[in-house]
Design an enzyme around this catalytic site. Structure first.
Site, short mmCIF file in Angstrom:
data_model
loop_
_atom_site.label_atom_id
_atom_site.label_comp_id
_atom_site.label_asym_id
_atom_site.label_seq_id
_atom_site.Cartn_x
_atom_site.Cartn_y
_atom_site.Cartn_z
N GLY A 153 -15.49 6.72 -1.83
CA GLY A 153 -14.14 6.49 -1.33
C GLY A 153 -13.02 6.73 -2.32
N GLU A 154 -13.34 6.75 -3.63
CA GLU A 154 -12.27 6.88 -4.62
C GLU A 154 -11.87 8.34 -4.79
OE1 GLU A 154 -15.25 4.51 -6.69
OE2 GLU A 154 -14.90 4.47 -4.53
N ALA A 155 -10.54 8.57 -4.81
CA ALA A 155 -10.01 9.92 -4.89
C ALA A 155 -10.47 10.64 -6.15
CB ALA A 155 -8.48 9.87 -4.84
N LYS A 157 -13.23 10.26 -7.87
CA LYS A 157 -14.63 10.66 -7.73
C LYS A 157 -14.75 11.90 -6.86
CE LYS A 157 -16.97 6.19 -8.40
NZ LYS A 157 -17.96 5.25 -7.82
#
Length: 278
Positions: A153-155, A157
């Site tokens: 979910g992290e941009a 990553k």
């Protein structure tokens, strides 16, 4: 007795019979020892076989335990497998383990690959290099890539993973794009197009002309061939991406639940593409 020479004295006859009796007893003892030795050999072989079977069973149990640990905490799972000599602590071996994915949760695979630790980044690179994208169009390559794990979910990553994907695709298909940045930006455009066309909560469905217009100037300032963009659009329109069925708060849920807070979709509106110094 016919087998006793006639010229033997009684004492000699008695001694000969004693010798023969002892010989018979010795033969019986030898036969008994042979039987005991044979049984001992069989028993030892059975123990060795049992030990090997026990080792194999224990190894299988440890592998299963390692997979469970990985699914709950990817880093701890890898440590467990390495400590039990079931996996070598090299980017190539771990990447192969994740690529095969037997019994692994694809959300956990995505979480591990997305970490910014130097070692994890090397694993990501090795993992992406296991994919063969030669002669695939960009949608086909994305289908393969996005099925092998679940996007976190992290941009940041996602950015690292899509950057690695773009580099690998351009390496497998030299000359298709002017730069990896072009491939990177178009990949995001395709992913967001998939959402816009197939998420029922998105009311404004972009047509092919709008998709083409959105991607003008991304090829190092030039335009990509319209035929290429039309083919990519039709591929996504006819068949949405297949998403691995894992639970977890990740980008896939953002794609298909635009009412949830997310960095790609809010209120069903298509966001601007990520732009680089093209």
């Amino acid at each position: 007795r016919p087998d006793v020479p006639a010229d033997l004295s009684p004492e000699e006859r008695s001694e000969l019979e004693e010798i023969r009796r002892r010989k018979g007893a010795l033969l019986l003892e030898i036969q008994r020892l042979r039987e005991e030795l044979r049984e001992a050999i069989i028993e030892v072989e059975g123990l060795e076989s049992s030990t090997e079977g026990s080792k194999t069973l224990q190894k299988s149990r440890n592998v299963a335990m390692g997979r469970k640990k990985f699914n709950m905490d990817p880093k701890k799972g890898i440590v467990f497998l390495v400590e039990n000599e079931l996996l070598r602590h090299t980017p190539e071996d771990i990447a192969q383990f994740l690529y095969k994915g037997e019994g692994l949760n694809k959300t956990a695979i995505g979480d591990y690959l997305g970490e910014r630790d130097d070692f994890n980044i090397k694993v990501l690179q090795a993992f992406v290099d296991l994919h063969e994208f030669t002669d695939l169009n960009l949608v086909q390559a994305l289908r393969q890539f996005l099925w092998s794990f679940r996007l976190p979910g992290e941009a940041q990553k996602i950015d690292r993973m899509m950057e690695a994907f773009a580099q690998r695709y351009c390496h497998c298909n030299p000359g298709v794009f002017q730069s990896t940045d072009t491939c990177y930006v178009l990949s995001f455009a395709i992913i967001m197009l998939n959402t816009s066309l197939h998420n029922p909560n998105v009311r404004d469905k972009p047509g092919v002309e709008r998709f083409i217009s959105m991607n003008r100037g991304i090829n190092d300032g030039g335009d990509l061939p319209e035929e290429l963009l039309r083919n990519l659009y039709e591929s996504i329109k006819n068949e949405p991406f297949k998403i691995p069925e894992d639970d977890g708060n990740d980008l896939t849920h953002t794609f298909f639940n635009p009412d949830r807070e997310g960095w790609l979709l809010k209120l069903g509106e298509l966001p601007p593409l990520p732009r680089r110094n093209l």
